[in-house]
Enzyme design. Structure first.
Site, PDB file in Angstrom:
ATOM      1  CG  HIS A  71       5.667  -2.876  -2.128  1.00  0.00           C
ATOM      2  ND1 HIS A  71       5.299  -1.549  -1.309  1.00  0.00           N
ATOM      3  CD2 HIS A  71       6.726  -2.676  -1.890  1.00  0.00           C
ATOM      4  CE1 HIS A  71       6.519  -0.887  -1.377  1.00  0.00           C
ATOM      5  NE2 HIS A  71       7.310  -1.851  -0.657  1.00  0.00           N
ATOM      6  CG  ASP A 119       1.795  -0.248  -1.144  1.00  0.00           C
ATOM      7  OD1 ASP A 119       2.507  -1.401  -1.136  1.00  0.00           O
ATOM      8  OD2 ASP A 119       3.522   0.713  -1.969  1.00  0.00           O
ATOM      9  CB  SER A 212       8.950  -1.857   1.330  1.00  0.00           C
ATOM     10  OG  SER A 212       9.901  -0.811   0.291  1.00  0.00           O
TER      11      SER A 212
END
Length: 273
Positions: A71, A119, A212
């Protein structure tokens, strides 16, 4: 404490998690760590007219390859991303050698924006990363080890509270792996959790906006070294400990990682713990 998300790219680097009920990636709590304690950790920056904006974290797995969350690379081409080395103190500008251009982004083809399944992405740098006492790689964990109940460490430059600012020095947070069954029950009905994901939880502490793509590592007693077991994916909106954090389980993607490295056109072979 999610790694390095700029205000302009929050929706991108957290795959619009904030737009979904209850969801957002996240370190709250933890402690600052010493320079070079985790030499494999890097940042990813979005190229701008003024240089770059930090957006996510990543981990060096070969001199030519960095692993991060898929992402973090959505809608970004290789010429729009740089890998940031020597980033321990963001108040001090990186040297020219600390900003590495990217040649290729290999995002998992089955990455699902809504569920965050798969992901994971491999970033191939345009020139080899030079290893030294300050910069090195992290080994990967092969499938087969049950991590439930084990203490792992998440690293990042993410916010210390949901509405706070990004920190300029990275933090580490020791957290505990919980079973997928418990994680699934805690997230239901907001999210599905599958076997390629790894959940962690700590009372009063969590990762946050900016973490992230960053590393989740396990210290291997035999070697006293760290091995990469997860990639930070998402957590609950608000950066609280109400619901477990969700990470991509690296061991589930070993064949895919090896294939991407082989297909990247440059040498590289990950090490394993």
């Amino acid at each position: 404490m999610q790694i390095l998300i700029s205000s302009l790219l929050v929706a991108l680097s957290v795959f619009s998690i904030e737009a979904k009920p209850h969801i957002a990636s996240r370190i709250v709590g933890g402690e600052f760590y010493k320079p070079n304690e985790y030499p494999f950790m890097v940042g990813l920056g979005n190229v701008t007219s003024d240089g770059y904006d930090p957006i996510c974290g990543g981990s060096i797995i070969t001199p030519n390859h960095v692993i991060t969350a898929a992402h973090c690379t959505v809608n970004l081409t290789a010429n729009k991303i740089v890998v940031l080395l020597e980033t321990h103190d963001r108040k001090r500008p990186n040297s020219k050698d600390g900003v590495i251009e990217v040649a290729r982004i290999q995002q998992h083809p089955k990455f699902n924006y809504g569920t965050a399944f798969n992901d994971i992405a491999i970033v191939t740098v345009a020139s080899p990363i030079k290893f030294n006492k300050n910069i090195g790689r992290v080994c990967l964990l092969r499938p087969g080890l049950d991590l439930t109940g084990k203490t792992v460490t998440v690293l990042g430059y993410g916010r210390e509270r949901f509405e706070g600012s990004m920190i300029t020095r990275p933090k580490k947070l020791d957290t505990t792996v919980i079973s997928n069954a418990k994680c699934r029950a805690d997230w239901y009905p907001d999210k599905s959790i599958n076997s390629t994901q790894l959940c962690t939880h700590s009372d009063g502490e969590a990762s946050c906006k900016g973490d992230s793509g960053g590393p989740l590592v396990l210290r291997v007693p035999k070697t006293n070294e760290y091995t990469l077991v997860g990639v930070v994916s998402y957590g609950i909106l608000g950066c609280t400990d109400d619901i477990p954090d969700v990470n991509t389980r690296v061991a589930s993607f070993i064949p895919w990682i090896e294939e991407q490295i082989a297909d990247s056109g440059v040498a590289g072979k990950p090490c394993y713990s």
